[in-house]
Scaffold this active site. Structure first.
Site, PDB file in Angstrom:
ATOM      1  CG  HIS A 121      -1.911   0.948   1.426  1.00 10.40           C
ATOM      2  ND1 HIS A 121      -1.667   2.269   1.738  1.00 10.40           N
ATOM      3  CD2 HIS A 121      -3.258   0.827   1.341  1.00 10.40           C
ATOM      4  CE1 HIS A 121      -2.826   2.909   1.831  1.00 10.40           C
ATOM      5  NE2 HIS A 121      -3.800   2.063   1.585  1.00 10.40           N
ATOM      6  CG  ASP A 198       0.527  -2.499   6.072  1.00  6.30           C
ATOM      7  OD1 ASP A 198      -0.473  -2.710   6.794  1.00  6.30           O
ATOM      8  OD2 ASP A 198       0.496  -1.757   5.073  1.00  6.30           O
ATOM      9  CD  GLN A 201      -6.888  -4.699   3.525  1.00  6.85           C
ATOM     10  OE1 GLN A 201      -7.829  -5.492   3.651  1.00  6.85           O
ATOM     11  NE2 GLN A 201      -7.077  -3.410   3.326  1.00  6.85           N
ATOM     12  CB  CYS A 362      -3.603   3.142  -1.647  1.00 10.24           C
ATOM     13  SG  CYS A 362      -4.876   4.318  -1.263  1.00 10.24           S
TER      14      CYS A 362
HETATM   15  C1  LIG Z   1      -5.731   0.516   4.650  1.00 14.39           C
HETATM   16  C2  LIG Z   1      -4.309   0.112   4.558  1.00 14.39           C
HETATM   17  C3  LIG Z   1      -3.285   0.933   5.020  1.00 14.39           C
HETATM   18  C4  LIG Z   1      -3.542   2.309   5.554  1.00 14.39           C
HETATM   19  O1  LIG Z   1      -4.365   2.286   6.656  1.00 14.39           O
HETATM   20  P1  LIG Z   1      -4.958   3.650   7.246  1.00 14.39           P
HETATM   21  O2  LIG Z   1      -6.045   3.183   8.144  1.00 14.39           O
HETATM   22  O3  LIG Z   1      -5.468   4.441   6.075  1.00 14.39           O
HETATM   23  O4  LIG Z   1      -3.849   4.333   7.947  1.00 14.39           O
HETATM   24  C5  LIG Z   1      -2.002   0.474   4.948  1.00 14.39           C
HETATM   25  N1  LIG Z   1      -1.717  -0.736   4.455  1.00 14.39           N
HETATM   26  C6  LIG Z   1      -2.664  -1.566   3.997  1.00 14.39           C
HETATM   27  C7  LIG Z   1      -2.279  -2.914   3.486  1.00 14.39           C
HETATM   28  C8  LIG Z   1      -3.988  -1.156   4.029  1.00 14.39           C
HETATM   29  O5  LIG Z   1      -4.930  -1.971   3.567  1.00 14.39           O
END
Ligand SMILES: *Cc1c(COP(=O)(O)O)cnc(C)c1O
Length: 404
Positions: A121, A198, A201, A362
Site C-alpha cells: 500500500h 503492515d 488487511q 493505493c
Molecule cells: C488501509 C491500509 C493501510 C492504511 O491504513 P490507514 O487506516 O489508512 O492508515 C495500509 N496498508 C494496507 C495494506 C492497508 O490496507
C-alpha cells in the site's frame, strides 16, 4: 457454523438501502462496518466517563484512564505481545508506519538498504522513500510474479548485511495475497535486519501472534476490524521502542521538562504525545472483543466459502480476469473485464446498491506491473452472504452488457 442472519442484525447499516436497493457492502478492504456494540460503546464513553486520561486525580479521569489501559492490555493479549507497553495506540496503520520510519532516520546511514515489497500500500512505500531521502539509504523492491505472489528467490538474493529493514504487508489490500511473512522475518533476522509488518488487511481475518511471528513491528488500523476510524495500533518489540527516538513532542510523553533539557517518559507514553483518541482506543477493545466472540475460526470458514463462491461465479463471465491468483488468499477478489474500464463497472453496480472499490487501491506499482489502470475489488467480510455475491455477479453481467 455461524448464523449469518443473526450476525447481520448486529450491523445496522447492513439493512440500509442505497440507491433504492438493499446495500451489498463489498468494500470491507477500505473499511469495515461497525456492530451496534461498537456504536453504543462510543456513546457510553461520552455519556458516562468522558475525561482526559493519565492526568487528573479525579474519579472520571481515573475511570477513563483505566478503561483506556484495559483496552491496551486486551489488545496485548489479542496479538500476544509480551508486554502491554509494546502496544502503542496510534491513529491508524499510516501513523504507526510513520512513527517507525521517523525513528529510523537517526539509525540508518547512507548506503544502508531497505527492502520493501512490490505488493505494498502507498502508506508502506512513501514513508520509506522519505526516510531514504533523509538518510541516503537505498530502497530495494521484492518483485511479484503473475499470480501476484512475492518471488522468494529474489527476496533471498536481495538480502545482505547491508539490509537494515524489511517491510511487507501480511495480506495485500489490492490482491488479497497472504505473504509468507514468518519465513521472511526469519530470513531478515538472519542478516540482522528489523522487520515491520503492515497488518492492516490481516487483522480483520486473523489473530496475529507477534511473538510467534517474531516481527519487530506490526502496524494495523482499528477501522478495518469493526473498530472506530482514527484508531490503530503499533506493536513494537521493547528493545526497538527503547532504541527509537520519540515521534512527536508534547504533553504526556515527558518525564521532566526544563528549558535546558527534557527527559522522556517510559514506554508506551514516550510515543503517545498529546491527548489521544480516548474513546476510540477504548472502543477498539470493544471491537476486538466482538470479533473474538464471533471467533476467528468461524470468520475464516465463512470468508473462505465466500471467496470460493465469488471466484467461481465471477469466472463464468467471459473476458473477466482475476488478479492475484496465488493459492494463499484472503477474501478479496480483484478483477477486470476485457476492454471495460473498472470505474464504469463500479459506477453501474453502485446504482444497484453494490459497494465495491474501483481504482488502484493505493497500490499503483501493482497496477503498473499488470499494465492496468486499476481493478474492481470486492472484499468480503464474515457478515457477507453467498446471495449477495450472486447479486453482484448478476449486476456485473448487466453492466458488461450495457458497456460492450
Ligand atoms: C488501509 C491500509 C493501510 C492504511 O491504513 P490507514 O487506516 O489508512 O492508515 C495500509 N496498508 C494496507 C495494506 C492497508 O490496507
Amino acid at each position: 457454523m455461524l448464523d449469518i442472519q443473526k450476525i447481520r442484525a448486529d450491523f445496522p447499516i447492513l439493512s440500509e438501502k442505497v440507491n433504492g436497493k438493499p446495500l451489498v457492502y463489498f468494500d470491507n478492504g477500505a473499511t469495515s462496518q461497525k456492530p451496534q456494540v461498537v456504536i453504543d460503546a462510543i456513546a457510553t464513553y461520552y455519556q458516562e466517563i468522558n475525561a482526559n486520561i493519565h492526568r487528573g486525580v479525579h474519579t472520571l479521569s481515573q475511570l477513563a484512564t483505566d478503561a483506556y489501559e484495559i483496552s491496551r492490555v486486551k489488545i496485548q493479549h489479542h496479538i500476544n505481545a509480551k508486554f502491554s507497553h509494546e502496544v502503542l495506540f496510534t491513529s491508524g496503520t499510516t501513523h504507526g508506519i510513520n512513527l517507525v520510519t521517523n525513528g529510523f532516520a537517526s539509525i540508518l546511514k547512507p548506503g544502508d538498504e531497505i527492502l520493501v515489497s512490490a505488493l505494498e500500500h502507498h502508506s508502506n512505500i512513501v514513508p520509506w522513500q522519505m526516510l531514504c531521502e533523509k538518510t541516503g539509504a537505498i530502497l530495494k523492491v521484492i518483485p511479484i510474479n503473475e499470480e501476484g505472489e512475492l518471488i522468494m528467490e529474489t527476496f533471498d538474493a536481495l538480502l545482505s548485511e547491508k539490509t537494515k529493514v524489511v517491510t511487507v504487508n501480511h495480506i495485500s489490500n489490492a490482491l488479497g495475497i497472504i505473504n509468507p511473512i514468518k519465513y521472511m522475518i526469519e530470513k531478515a533476522h538472519a542478516v540482522g535486519a528489523a522487520v515491520l509488518i503492515d497488518g492492516a488487511q490481516a487483522v480483520p481475518h486473523l489473530k496475529p501472534d507477534v511473538q510467534d511471528l517474531d516481527c519487530d513491528f506490526y502496524a494495523f488500523s482499528g477501522h478495518k476490524m469493526c473498530g472506530p476510524t482514527g484508531t490503530g495500533i503499533l506493536y513494537g518489540k521493547e528493545e526497538w521502542l527503547n532504541k527509537l527516538p520519540p515521534y512527536q513532542g508534547g504533553g504526556e510523553m515527558i518525564k521532566e521538562v526544563t528549558f535546558e533539557k527534557t527527559t522522556y517518559a517510559d514506554l508506551p507514553h514516550k510515543f503517545e504525545a498529546g491527548t489521544p483518541n480516548i474513546s476510540g482506543g477504548i472502543v477498539l477493545g470493544t471491537a476486538v472483543d466482538y470479533l473474538n466472540h464471533i471467533g476467528f475460526d468461524n470468520i475464516q470458514k465463512q470468508e473462505e466459502k465466500l471467496l470460493e463462491h465469488a471466484t467461481k461465479r465471477l469466472l463464468e463471465i467471459e473476458g473477466l480476469k482475476i488478479y492475484g491468483t496465488g493459492k494463499n488468499k484472503a477474501s478479496v477478489v480483484s478483477f477486470n473485464i476485457d476492454g471495460i474500464h473498472p470505474y464504469d463497472i463500479g459506477s453501474i453496480i453502485d446504482k444497484l446498491g453494490i459497494a465495491v472499490r474501483t481504482g488502484h487501491h493505493c497500490a499503483q506499482p501493482i497496477m503498473n506491473f499488470f499494465c492496468i489502470p486499476g481493478t474492481i475489488r470486492a472484499s468480503f467480510s464474515f457478515y457477507n452472504t453467498i446471495e449477495e455475491i450472486d447479486t453482484m455477479v448478476e449486476a456485473v453481467k448487466k453492466a458488461k452488457t450495457m458497456l460492450s
